[in-house]
Design a protein around this motif. Structure first.
Motif, PDB file in Angstrom:
ATOM      1  N   LYS A 113     -32.080  52.255 -51.192  1.00  0.00           N
ATOM      2  CA  LYS A 113     -30.842  51.516 -50.968  1.00  0.00           C
ATOM      3  C   LYS A 113     -29.762  52.133 -51.852  1.00  0.00           C
ATOM      4  N   PHE A 114     -28.791  52.773 -51.210  1.00  0.00           N
ATOM      5  CA  PHE A 114     -27.799  53.546 -51.939  1.00  0.00           C
ATOM      6  C   PHE A 114     -26.488  52.810 -52.123  1.00  0.00           C
ATOM      7  N   CYS A 115     -25.793  53.179 -53.215  1.00  0.00           N
ATOM      8  CA  CYS A 115     -24.340  53.101 -53.271  1.00  0.00           C
ATOM      9  C   CYS A 115     -23.839  54.472 -52.819  1.00  0.00           C
ATOM     10  N   LEU A 116     -22.819  54.498 -51.998  1.00  0.00           N
ATOM     11  CA  LEU A 116     -22.198  55.734 -51.543  1.00  0.00           C
ATOM     12  C   LEU A 116     -20.712  55.685 -51.874  1.00  0.00           C
ATOM     13  N   GLY A 117     -20.136  56.850 -52.156  1.00  0.00           N
ATOM     14  CA  GLY A 117     -18.726  56.828 -52.526  1.00  0.00           C
ATOM     15  C   GLY A 117     -18.021  58.147 -52.303  1.00  0.00           C
ATOM     16  N   TRP A 118     -16.718  58.073 -52.283  1.00  0.00           N
ATOM     17  CA  TRP A 118     -15.843  59.246 -52.253  1.00  0.00           C
ATOM     18  C   TRP A 118     -14.994  59.228 -53.529  1.00  0.00           C
ATOM     19  N   PHE A 119     -14.893  60.405 -54.129  1.00  0.00           N
ATOM     20  CA  PHE A 119     -14.084  60.588 -55.321  1.00  0.00           C
ATOM     21  C   PHE A 119     -13.180  61.794 -55.096  1.00  0.00           C
TER      22      PHE A 119
ATOM     23  N   TYR B  85     -14.998  64.668 -53.289  1.00  0.00           N
ATOM     24  CA  TYR B  85     -16.436  64.718 -53.478  1.00  0.00           C
ATOM     25  C   TYR B  85     -17.084  63.453 -52.927  1.00  0.00           C
ATOM     26  N   CYS B  86     -18.217  63.614 -52.274  1.00  0.00           N
ATOM     27  CA  CYS B  86     -19.006  62.436 -51.965  1.00  0.00           C
ATOM     28  C   CYS B  86     -20.091  62.286 -53.020  1.00  0.00           C
ATOM     29  N   ALA B  87     -20.534  61.060 -53.200  1.00  0.00           N
ATOM     30  CA  ALA B  87     -21.503  60.750 -54.236  1.00  0.00           C
ATOM     31  C   ALA B  87     -22.444  59.657 -53.762  1.00  0.00           C
ATOM     32  N   ALA B  88     -23.641  59.655 -54.332  1.00  0.00           N
ATOM     33  CA  ALA B  88     -24.639  58.658 -53.967  1.00  0.00           C
ATOM     34  C   ALA B  88     -25.437  58.255 -55.196  1.00  0.00           C
ATOM     35  N   ASP B  89     -25.871  57.007 -55.194  1.00  0.00           N
ATOM     36  CA  ASP B  89     -26.741  56.543 -56.255  1.00  0.00           C
ATOM     37  C   ASP B  89     -27.779  55.591 -55.673  1.00  0.00           C
TER      38      ASP B  89
ATOM     39  N   VAL C  30     -32.127  64.424 -53.514  1.00  0.00           N
ATOM     40  CA  VAL C  30     -31.030  64.033 -52.636  1.00  0.00           C
ATOM     41  C   VAL C  30     -29.991  65.149 -52.586  1.00  0.00           C
ATOM     42  N   GLN C  31     -29.546  65.481 -51.391  1.00  0.00           N
ATOM     43  CA  GLN C  31     -28.504  66.498 -51.218  1.00  0.00           C
ATOM     44  C   GLN C  31     -27.344  65.915 -50.437  1.00  0.00           C
ATOM     45  N   LEU C  32     -26.159  66.280 -50.855  1.00  0.00           N
ATOM     46  CA  LEU C  32     -24.929  65.811 -50.221  1.00  0.00           C
ATOM     47  C   LEU C  32     -24.085  67.032 -49.862  1.00  0.00           C
TER      48      LEU C  32
ATOM     49  N   PHE D 251     -22.737  57.032 -60.455  1.00  0.00           N
ATOM     50  CA  PHE D 251     -23.295  57.805 -59.346  1.00  0.00           C
ATOM     51  C   PHE D 251     -24.095  58.985 -59.874  1.00  0.00           C
ATOM     52  N   ARG D 252     -25.296  59.143 -59.353  1.00  0.00           N
ATOM     53  CA  ARG D 252     -26.197  60.168 -59.847  1.00  0.00           C
ATOM     54  C   ARG D 252     -26.085  61.491 -59.094  1.00  0.00           C
ATOM     55  N   TYR D 253     -25.860  61.428 -57.783  1.00  0.00           N
ATOM     56  CA  TYR D 253     -25.882  62.638 -56.963  1.00  0.00           C
ATOM     57  C   TYR D 253     -24.488  62.938 -56.414  1.00  0.00           C
ATOM     58  N   TRP D 254     -24.158  64.239 -56.396  1.00  0.00           N
ATOM     59  CA  TRP D 254     -22.820  64.665 -56.003  1.00  0.00           C
ATOM     60  C   TRP D 254     -22.868  65.839 -55.055  1.00  0.00           C
ATOM     61  N   GLY D 255     -21.911  65.896 -54.140  1.00  0.00           N
ATOM     62  CA  GLY D 255     -21.733  67.065 -53.308  1.00  0.00           C
ATOM     63  C   GLY D 255     -20.889  68.105 -54.020  1.00  0.00           C
TER      64      GLY D 255
END
Length: 126
Positions: A31-37, A94-98, A2-4, A113-117
């Motif tokens: 099926k993701f959780c998506l977020g901004w940090f 940062y955006c993030a996805a799991d 996964v890339q962000l 969250f596992r993946y980060w931009g």
């Protein structure tokens, strides 16, 4: 993998608006959780907003009514619309996805969250 990739940061005056974008790629049938940090200088990274697979959102108290998280599935893109910006919103965002969404709310904890931009800088001047 996964890339962000975030975009849309910049410098604005207090009261202005910005829209951050995050292009999500490298996945299918997940099926993701998506977020901004965000991380301000000298501070810990904090959750700003999250969006779960069925569209439920959580916004951190300090941004409620000013920021809105959303997504466009046709473009595989996550957004953060930021209005009425304040100097204290200055930070690297940062955006993030799991991919482990289990049907519950996606919380604001970064460890979930596992993946980060790579981040995009937002600077708000007074």
């Amino acid at each position: 993998q996964v890339q962000l990739v975030e975009s849309g940061g910049g410098s604005v005056q207090a009261g202005g608006s910005l829209r951050l974008s995050c292009a999500v790629s490298g996945y299918s049938d997940v099926k993701f959780c998506l977020g901004w940090f965000r991380r301000a200088s000298g501070k810990e990274r904090e959750g700003v907003a999250t969006l779960d697979f069925i569209g439920r959102t959580i916004h951190e108290d300090s941004v409620k009514g000013r920021f809105t998280i959303s997504r466009d599935d046709s473009k595989n893109t996550l957004y953060l619309q930021m209005n009425s910006l304040k100097p204290e919103d200055t930070a690297m965002y940062y955006c993030a996805a799991d991919p482990r969404w289990d049907g519950g709310w996606c919380g604001l904890e970064e460890e979930a969250f596992r993946y980060w931009g790579q981040g995009t800088q937002v600077t708000v001047s007074s």
